[in-house]
Design an enzyme around this catalytic site. Structure first.
Site, PDB file in Angstrom:
ATOM      1  N   HIS A  50       0.830  -1.217   0.000  1.00 55.53           N
ATOM      2  CA  HIS A  50       0.000   0.000   0.000  1.00 55.53           C
ATOM      3  C   HIS A  50       0.860   1.261   0.000  1.00 55.53           C
ATOM      4  CE1 HIS A  50      -3.833  -2.089   1.776  1.00 55.53           C
ATOM      5  NE2 HIS A  50      -3.499  -2.539   0.587  1.00 55.53           N
ATOM      6  N   TYR A  62      -8.991   5.088   7.955  1.00 50.82           N
ATOM      7  CA  TYR A  62      -9.390   5.516   9.298  1.00 50.82           C
ATOM      8  C   TYR A  62     -10.518   6.528   9.147  1.00 50.82           C
ATOM      9  CZ  TYR A  62      -4.758   3.783  10.812  1.00 50.82           C
ATOM     10  OH  TYR A  62      -3.651   3.012  11.077  1.00 50.82           O
ATOM     11  N   PRO A  95      -3.043   0.544  19.132  1.00 47.66           N
ATOM     12  CA  PRO A  95      -2.973  -0.060  17.788  1.00 47.66           C
ATOM     13  C   PRO A  95      -3.053   0.942  16.644  1.00 47.66           C
ATOM     14  CG  PRO A  95      -5.121  -0.464  18.786  1.00 47.66           C
ATOM     15  CD  PRO A  95      -4.279   0.167  19.842  1.00 47.66           C
ATOM     16  N   TYR A 131       5.043   6.463   9.309  1.00 42.68           N
ATOM     17  CA  TYR A 131       4.101   5.370   9.001  1.00 42.68           C
ATOM     18  C   TYR A 131       4.803   4.266   8.206  1.00 42.68           C
ATOM     19  CZ  TYR A 131       0.002   2.851   7.389  1.00 42.68           C
ATOM     20  OH  TYR A 131      -0.921   1.861   7.132  1.00 42.68           O
TER      21      TYR A 131
HETATM   22  C1  PHB Z   1      -4.917  -4.062  10.695  1.00 40.64           C
HETATM   23  O1  PHB Z   1      -4.996  -4.250   9.479  1.00 40.64           O
HETATM   24  O2  PHB Z   1      -5.056  -4.977  11.512  1.00 40.64           O
HETATM   25  C2  PHB Z   1      -4.663  -2.687  11.224  1.00 40.64           C
HETATM   26  C3  PHB Z   1      -4.679  -1.603  10.383  1.00 40.64           C
HETATM   27  C4  PHB Z   1      -4.433  -0.332  10.894  1.00 40.64           C
HETATM   28  C5  PHB Z   1      -4.190  -0.177  12.242  1.00 40.64           C
HETATM   29  C6  PHB Z   1      -4.154  -1.267  13.076  1.00 40.64           C
HETATM   30  C7  PHB Z   1      -4.393  -2.535  12.573  1.00 40.64           C
HETATM   31  O3  PHB Z   1      -3.948   1.044  12.740  1.00 40.64           O
END
Ligand code: PHB
Ligand code: APR
Length: 395
Positions: free
Chosen positions: A72, A199, A291, A382
């Site tokens: 990505h 997001y 996370p 990132y």
């Molecule tokens: C995931 O794909 O599990 C995932 C994606 C973005 C995040 C955390 C986990 O910030």
């Protein structure tokens, strides 16, 4: 039984370290509390930074990652019903790779076993004793007591493991923050709503829309920290995901069978120091990130890379300086990942009812989508800051 390095825990930290030590000719035994099936199937996050992916290729465990990992350029952000793509690749080069953590664990376990490496399942470490020149590890191996002596111990046993408690309280400085929210995560048989992860910041809270393949999505909802999964029917989960991701520029989210669900707390934690004598802490044993931003696995691999370099230098040339500097070598990168995760967490989640907080968050989101300078800065972290040291192996 004697080994040069006793590794406690077969997560990404322990398994990566064992592979790097093997390539440097350093012996190790990996001791894992759970069984193989458990660690290979537990659902975890799955976004790999480019230094993590590059290392896995160097270690010879990148084959399935290249064919099944999804490369990505960045991610999508949605707020105020509008969708924006942050293309980090265009601004700075590089990619993030979506590949579930348990798949990487499978690859590392298969490699470890096929190269004759020692990896014991159902092996719970119950006590660690260290002296000036070595360590003794007591293990409950499927009911049978086992004693292992080692030159060094690598505590890769996660946040709830036994290693961290071995560092005397007076030497340990702990930094901790808990959030009043958790993530309810699902795996579902649906097509992703956007070609890369997204997001969504909504007044009800965050939703995350990630994927594991063309017909499997991994999605998350911000929920209160004391959430009971039983209160969330499939319909309620889909309604809330649809509400938070509603937009004027994309069709509504596809719904389908949910085949895995769990709730995980959000926490930031760092312990300083990450070492004491012959013991070194790696990954979740030493630090936890929320996370948001998916940094946990990558930090575990970065620690393994640093320690492997230091142990390599020690065993090849008797040079202890890199081991002595392990904690201070790892910590700056860990704090930068903490800062990044905290910024994403506080910008994307609804953590207060104060309307001013939402306006401040919207302003920051606005800057992220309008400014290439902001995007380039986000993208650098990132996609993954460089690991602190290059490890020894050059083959
Ligand atoms: C995931 O794909 O599990 C995932 C994606 C973005 C995040 C955390 C986990 O910030
Ligand atoms: N003896 C042996 N093994 C143990 C013990 C013990 N006393 N205690 C814990 N373990 C094992 C756990 O069963 C687990 O498999 O240590 C392993 C730790 O692995 P992870 O939790 O995956 O930790 P780490 O390798 O640091 O990877 C961090 O995992 O939690 C995610 O989001 C986090 O992505 C990050 C990554």
């Amino acid at each position: 039984m004697h080994t040069q390095v006793a590794i406690i825990g077969a997560g990404p930290a322990g398994l990566t370290l064992s592979r790097m030590l093997h390539l440097q000719g350093v012996s190790s035994i990996v001791l894992e509390n759970r069984d193989r099936e458990y660690i290979e199937t537990r659902t975890r996050a799955g976004v790999l930074e480019q230094p993590t992916v590059a290392l896995m290729h160097e270690l010879g465990v990148g084959d399935r990652l290249s064919t099944e990992g999804m490369s990505h350029n960045g991610f999508y952000l949605r707020f105020d019903r509008a969708t924006h793509h942050l293309d980090f690749h265009r601004l700075g080069g590089g990619h993030a790779t979506v590949y579930a953590q348990q798949e990487l664990v499978k690859d590392l376990v298969a490699n470890r076993l096929s190269t004759g490496g020692s990896l014991l399942f159902d092996a719970e470490v119950t006590a660690i004793e260290t002296t000036a020149d070595g360590a003794r590890i007591l293990v409950d191996h499927a009911g049978t007591p086992l004693e292992i002596t080692a030159d060094f111990v690598a505590g890769c046993d996660g946040f709830h493991g036994v290693s961290r408690a071995h560092i005397p309280a007076g030497r340990l400085r702990e930094h901790s923050r808990t959030y009043p929210v958790a993530w309810l995560g699902i795996l579902a048989r649906t097509a992703p709503t956007t070609p890369e992860g997204m997001y969504c910041a909504h007044e009800n809270g965050l939703s995350v829309h990630s994927m594991r393949g063309p017909r499997i999505t991994r999605q998350y909802l911000q929920v209160p920290a004391d959430t009971d999964l039983d209160d969330w029917s499939d319909e309620r989960i889909w309604d809330e995901l649809a509400l938070r991701s509603a937009s004027d520029d994309h069709p509504e989210l596809e719904r389908g069978e949910i085949f895995d669900r769990s709730v995980a707390p959000l926490r930031s934690y760092v312990c300083e120091t990450m070492q004491d004598g012959r013991l070194f802490l790696l990954g979740d044993a030493a630090h936890i990130v929320p996370p948001t931003g998916a940094k946990g696995l990558n930090l575990a691999v970065s620690d393994a890379s640093t320690l492997s370099h230091a142990l390599g230098a020690y065993f090849a040339a008797g040079d202890r300086s890199f081991l002595d500097a392990y904690s201070e070598t790892c910590l700056p990168r860990i704090w930068k990942a903490q800062q990044f995760s905290w910024t994403l967490t506080t910008t994307l989640h609804a953590l207060s009812d104060d309307p001013m907080d939402w306006q401040l968050r919207r302003a920051r989101l606005g800057r992220w989508v309008e400014s290439e300078a902001e995007q380039a800065a986000l993208g650098e972290v990132y996609l993954g800051l460089p690991f602190p040291t290059r490890w020894n192996f050059t083959g």
